[in-house]
Write an enzyme that holds these catalytic residues in place. Structure first.
Site, PDB file in Angstrom:
ATOM      1  N   VAL A 132       0.824  -1.217   0.000  1.00  0.00           N
ATOM      2  CA  VAL A 132       0.000   0.000   0.000  1.00  0.00           C
ATOM      3  C   VAL A 132       0.855   1.264   0.000  1.00  0.00           C
ATOM      4  O   VAL A 132       0.337   2.368   0.080  1.00  0.00           O
ATOM      5  CB  VAL A 132      -0.951   0.050   1.216  1.00  0.00           C
ATOM      6  CG1 VAL A 132      -1.943  -1.104   1.158  1.00  0.00           C
ATOM      7  CG2 VAL A 132      -0.183   0.051   2.526  1.00  0.00           C
ATOM      8  N   GLU A 133       2.176   1.102  -0.078  1.00  0.00           N
ATOM      9  CA  GLU A 133       3.035   2.287  -0.142  1.00  0.00           C
ATOM     10  C   GLU A 133       3.754   2.299  -1.495  1.00  0.00           C
ATOM     11  O   GLU A 133       3.164   2.643  -2.501  1.00  0.00           O
ATOM     12  CB  GLU A 133       3.963   2.328   1.077  1.00  0.00           C
ATOM     13  CG  GLU A 133       3.138   2.419   2.372  1.00  0.00           C
ATOM     14  CD  GLU A 133       3.972   2.622   3.625  1.00  0.00           C
ATOM     15  OE1 GLU A 133       4.714   3.602   3.702  1.00  0.00           O
ATOM     16  OE2 GLU A 133       3.859   1.786   4.551  1.00  0.00           O
ATOM     17  N   MET A 134       5.004   1.856  -1.534  1.00  0.00           N
ATOM     18  CA  MET A 134       5.735   1.924  -2.811  1.00  0.00           C
ATOM     19  C   MET A 134       5.618   0.656  -3.653  1.00  0.00           C
ATOM     20  O   MET A 134       5.943   0.675  -4.841  1.00  0.00           O
ATOM     21  CB  MET A 134       7.202   2.245  -2.550  1.00  0.00           C
ATOM     22  CG  MET A 134       7.428   3.654  -2.029  1.00  0.00           C
ATOM     23  SD  MET A 134       9.190   3.925  -1.786  1.00  0.00           S
ATOM     24  CE  MET A 134       9.237   5.687  -1.454  1.00  0.00           C
TER      25      MET A 134
END
Lengths: 342, 342
Positions: free
Chosen positions: B132-134
């Site tokens: 859900v980030e990078m």
């Protein structure tokens, strides 16, 4: 006598090479111009205005989500672009075209790939409101900016004669002033244009000659080697569908003139080595391939491998001194700042 | 005699106020410490290493999409945070917790809200890989970095003893070195701690006294006024569900110890006026409200309006000199750079 004849022949050859070199520089100065400083929007602006514009340029709260700033798609530290095929905006939406570089954009005669904005100021208003970019509204932007005392004070200083300085229009003025500072002087080619014959390598000079002789410079000329005219992408023949997808008719949508089908603004070639992928479609990642497609589609000319390599080497000489920008310290949000809208 | 008595009484009162003021400063220096310079990761690093870390921190190509950099969620110019309730990452995914500030993070005893990383270096590896980030992988990051000669050269200079310096681990080392430069000295409270009694306003001193006397400083102490311990959010009673959603059990997930349910790392209060919204949930946008919830939930104390306002005024004195960072000029992608993966 043999050695003397050879020496004389060498002398003639050398002399004609010098003449050719002089001639190339002379022809270049007639077609192109070095960058002499910031663009007009910056020259006309106060230091305060430019600083305000810088804050706005880097402030993601100009977008509805609070996540996307001008710099997201026009990364000052990344050639002024985002490196994407087409930009990604609000809610991960994929935009229709490749992000043009902000670097030296001040020297373009119009903005956007279809030239629908006459200048940087009008351009700046577009992405803020586009649903697939920042998805914001002028009213909400103004409410956001007015909620932060530091911004209100900055606007008042930047627009001292106005009673209500915090406006969407003034936001765009300030952003344009900052953007006009984002120029890249001192490229090897700039030094060459100023008379330094050693600023280009032998291969770059060959590429420059090919660039001029093939006709590239008939559109890619001036200080920005482009940015000054509109041309059909496919003058000499339709380019591959991969490079020019049929759905995007370009300037026809702006003018409603069928003659403008597939017409686009000629992009600047400054820093082109930093701004892949190429074309309005962003479909071509290799500069070599982009050069060949241009030669075919615009000039009806098939470049040899050596010619293409020479032109790419010349294009490398258009990479200038990149802007040194100190990241702005943004005013903190307050209780009245509109909450991020995802 | 009346005037003399009054004067004497005034003298006694003034003297006791001076004593109280001296006492407050003395108590403060026992509980807190001013920022003395960059963190240990920066002190141990070469200039080259820090510059490399800066490039990596601002390079969105560390993410799979090519859109998200460390600075996206930990904006150096925005209090070291993103201003979001919880961060938004790859494909517009909403993350589970509010982004902690990168500013002064070097002084925390552990990283992340649940302290699952012991230091900045280990922290840096997390978001790069989080879906859900990078949403990237170490292999792909290494391939990306190795595809750019300028990065390869920078890594070689930063890690001169290593044969294969371009590694995911070294990336994290360099990012940590840069992050440790992101400290904010010279806050009014720092100047107060160094002996400048006038650095705080009268209200800020009242707030400081309330902060200490109420027990806030039992956790929010040291150079970072926090960051040094874990505490249950809800020691004195369950906080409102809005502030502490029941689904996030905090450190229990790290230790598998039920005693750690709702236990979180105590955050730093430095620059807290810049880092709304608050708590791991990011649900509370007002600092005043956050202070009241803390007093209730952690100390079982209901603050009066005046006390809350005083504490907020004191917290304002923790805003230090923000880092002046020149945006890095990133190496251009090459033909072998992995294409953005959306």
């Amino acid at each position: 006598m043999r050695p003397i004849i050879l020496a004389a022949a060498a002398l003639v050859a050398a002399s004609s090479a010098v003449h050719a070199a002089d001639d190339l520089m002379k022809r270049s100065t007639e077609l192109f111009a070095p960058i002499a400083g910031p663009g007009p929007e910056a020259k006309a602006a106060s230091r305060t205005m430019i600083e305000l514009g810088k804050s706005l340029y880097f402030d993601p709260r100009v977008s509805a989500s609070g996540l996307i700033s001008c710099n997201s798609c026009h990364n000052v530290g990344g050639g002024g672009v985002d490196g994407m095929e087409t930009s990604v905006g609000h809610a991960w939406a994929k935009g229709p075209r490749n992000a043009p570089t902000v670097l030296n954009a001040t020297f373009n005669a119009s903005q956007f790939w279809d030239g629908r904005a006459p200048n940087l100021k009008e351009q700046a208003k577009g992405p803020v409101q586009a649903g697939v970019e920042m998805n914001n509204t002028p009213d909400r932007v103004e409410a956001t900016l007015k909620s932060m005392p530091a911004y209100v004070a900055q606007f008042a200083k930047a627009f001292p004669k106005e009673k209500q300085p915090v406006t969407f229009d003034n936001m765009a003025t300030a952003i344009a002033a900052f953007e006009a500072t984002l120029v890249t002087p001192d490229a090897p080619f700039d030094r060459y244009l100023k008379g330094d014959a050693k600023a280009l390598t032998a291969q770059q000079k060959k590429g420059l000659a090919t660039f001029i002789d093939s006709g590239c410079a008939s559109c890619h000329s001036g200080v920005n080697l482009g940015g000054g005219s509109f041309q059909k992408f496919g003058v000499a023949g339709d380019p591959p569908e991969a490079a020019r997808p049929g759905a995007d008719k370009g300037r026809e949508k702006v003018t409603s003139n069928p003659d403008d089908a597939f017409v686009f603004r000629v992009p600047t070639l400054r820093n082109v080595a930093l701004t892949a992928p190429y074309f309005h479609s962003g479909k071509i990642r290799s500069l070599d391939q982009a050069v060949r497609i241009m030669a075919e589609s615009q000039l009806g000319k098939t470049l040899s491998d050596a010619e293409a390599a020479d032109v790419v080497a010349f294009l490398d000489s258009l990479t200038g001194r990149q802007p040194q920008v100190t990241l702005p310290v943004l005013p903190p949000s307050t209780a009245t700042t509109p909450a991020p809208s995802l």
